[in-house]
Write an enzyme that holds these catalytic residues in place. Structure first.
Site, mmCIF file in Angstrom:
data_model
loop_
_atom_site.group_PDB
_atom_site.id
_atom_site.type_symbol
_atom_site.label_atom_id
_atom_site.label_comp_id
_atom_site.label_asym_id
_atom_site.label_seq_id
_atom_site.Cartn_x
_atom_site.Cartn_y
_atom_site.Cartn_z
ATOM 1 C CE LYS A 148 5.224 8.991 -1.469
ATOM 2 N NZ LYS A 148 4.475 7.645 -1.630
ATOM 3 C CB ALA A 181 12.040 0.346 3.650
ATOM 4 N N GLY A 222 10.735 8.846 2.498
ATOM 5 C CA GLY A 222 11.601 9.395 3.152
ATOM 6 C C GLY A 222 13.139 9.781 2.519
ATOM 7 C CB SER A 261 11.412 13.616 1.591
ATOM 8 O OG SER A 261 11.104 15.023 1.829
ATOM 9 C CG ASP A 311 7.989 8.871 -4.920
ATOM 10 O OD1 ASP A 311 7.359 8.952 -6.008
ATOM 11 O OD2 ASP A 311 8.050 7.886 -4.157
HETATM 12 P P1 ATP Z 1 9.037 5.676 -1.476
HETATM 13 O O1 ATP Z 1 7.621 5.674 -0.932
HETATM 14 O O2 ATP Z 1 9.488 6.928 -2.575
HETATM 15 O O3 ATP Z 1 8.974 4.240 -2.269
HETATM 16 P P2 ATP Z 1 9.925 4.469 0.864
HETATM 17 O O4 ATP Z 1 9.365 5.109 2.053
HETATM 18 O O5 ATP Z 1 9.184 3.216 0.406
HETATM 19 O O6 ATP Z 1 10.095 5.362 -0.471
HETATM 20 P P3 ATP Z 1 12.713 4.989 1.723
HETATM 21 O O7 ATP Z 1 12.288 5.232 3.178
HETATM 22 O O8 ATP Z 1 12.908 5.996 0.839
HETATM 23 O O9 ATP Z 1 11.475 4.182 1.140
HETATM 24 O O10 ATP Z 1 13.788 3.932 1.748
HETATM 25 C C1 ATP Z 1 13.838 2.891 0.710
HETATM 26 C C2 ATP Z 1 15.335 2.414 0.846
HETATM 27 O O11 ATP Z 1 16.188 3.408 0.388
HETATM 28 C C3 ATP Z 1 15.539 1.994 2.047
HETATM 29 O O12 ATP Z 1 15.925 0.543 2.121
HETATM 30 C C4 ATP Z 1 17.109 2.678 2.347
HETATM 31 O O13 ATP Z 1 18.097 1.531 2.692
HETATM 32 C C5 ATP Z 1 17.553 3.434 1.161
HETATM 33 N N1 ATP Z 1 17.900 4.853 1.531
HETATM 34 C C6 ATP Z 1 18.648 5.296 0.967
HETATM 35 N N2 ATP Z 1 18.874 6.678 1.200
HETATM 36 C C7 ATP Z 1 17.899 6.881 2.413
HETATM 37 C C8 ATP Z 1 17.571 7.901 3.308
HETATM 38 N N3 ATP Z 1 18.021 9.001 3.118
HETATM 39 N N4 ATP Z 1 16.445 7.593 4.042
HETATM 40 C C9 ATP Z 1 15.855 6.546 4.088
HETATM 41 N N5 ATP Z 1 16.212 5.458 3.156
HETATM 42 C C10 ATP Z 1 17.304 5.550 2.150
#
Ligand code: ATP
Length: 288
Positions: free
Chosen positions: A10, A96, A101, A104, A136
């Site tokens: 997203k 992150a 990700g 989702s 989210d």
């Molecule tokens: P948001 O936009 O909801 O804040 P994000 O894109 O910043 O999310 P994510 O990619 O969801 O962040 O990852 C955040 C942390 O969650 C990472 O440091 C990772 O170690 C942990 N994590 C746990 N499960 C997952 C997964 N399935 N995919 C990605 N990261 C994950």
């Protein structure tokens, strides 16, 4: 038995943080929409009540810290399921990155495991359970375009934005959402006009959408990581219609109507950043 689920990223067309609540969460107003950059989740039924996570990505934990694991565990515990699941995550969404990700992936597991274990839960019920995993996750259960309020779990559906290109670029830094929120001073930060964004979507007004993108967290991340500002500037110079950081960052996206211009932005960033994507807006709900 195997089930495949698509877990799209997203972007936040707007993100406003209103105040910190007594429960420690922030009250937010976020206009979110899905884009065509997705993880692929492969679920395989296991006859024993075990949950396994596999992924080729070295950035994603393969144990109970994974949000996908937590989604399956939540359903297994809550509904006393005596079957298990193997979750294979093909990770295409940067981690992150501000693209939700993990949330989702968790939402895709809720949808897929609900079918696999025959639980018969509605999307609304899954979204409510998803809020226990992360703010989210509720939006990600539905996908499409929505205004998310509360701590992100109250969803009001909106029309999809007019079709356009989304060029995403993530500098090689990970940003912790918690650190960004800690650095935020709500009263001094800039606040987007959420109502104007909602109106622009309702009126299918592409210019209005571009004029009203805004993110309260952007200022904090810009101070922490100068790369974010550099990417924004480069996208602007290459002719983007709108440029904004998504979520707590560090991914920056641009909206572009013209194919050639989107390609130019993509090319100009490719030499500068390893993670650059040129994708279409999804915007509509695929899962229902
Ligand atoms: P948001 O936009 O909801 O804040 P994000 O894109 O910043 O999310 P994510 O990619 O969801 O962040 O990852 C955040 C942390 O969650 C990472 O440091 C990772 O170690 C942990 N994590 C746990 N499960 C997952 C997964 N399935 N995919 C990605 N990261 C994950």
């Amino acid at each position: 038995m195997q089930i495949l689920e698509k877990a799209p990223a997203k972007i936040n067309l707007s993100l406003d943080v209103l105040y910190k609540r007594p429960d420690g969460f922030h009250e937010v107003e976020m206009v979110m929409t899905t884009v065509d950059l997705a993880d692929r989740i492969e679920l395989t039924l296991l006859s024993e009540p075990v949950i396994k996570v596999e992924s080729e990505s070295r950035f994603v934990p393969n144990d109970e810290r994974n949000l996908a694991y937590r989604a399956a565990k939540l359903l297994q515990d809550r509904f006393k399921v005596n079957k298990g699941v193997n979750i294979f995550i093909e990770k295409n969404i940067p981690v992150a990155a501000g693209l939700a990700g993990g949330s989702s992936d968790a939402a895709a597991v809720l949808r897929g495991v609900n079918r696999m274990w025959g639980l018969g839960l509605s999307d609304d019920e899954l979204a409510e359970l998803g809020a226990e995993i992360g703010s989210d996750v509720s939006f990600c259960v539905y996908g499409g375009t929505a205004l998310a309020t509360g701590r992100g779990e109250q969803i009001r559906f909106l029309p999809a934005p007019p079709p356009c290109w989304v060029v995403l670029s993530k500098p090689t830094i990970g940003v912790s959402t918690q650190t960004v929120y800690q650095g935020l001073n709500v009263s001094q930060a800039e606040h987007p006009d959420t109502e104007a964004m909602v109106r622009a979507l309702q009126e299918e007004d592409y210019e209005g959408i571009c004029a009203n993108v805004g993110n309260t967290l952007e200022g904090v991340t810009l101070k922490l990581h100068e790369e974010v500002g550099q990417i924004k500037e480069q996208m602007r110079q290459a002719g983007a219609d709108a440029v904004l950081m998504s979520g707590s960052g560090p991914t920056v996206f641009s909206l572009v109507e013209q194919d050639a211009r989107a390609q130019r932005i993509y090319n100009s960033l490719k030499g500068f950043c390893t993670e650059v994507y040129m994708v279409r807006m999804l915007g509509y709900r695929e899962n229902t």
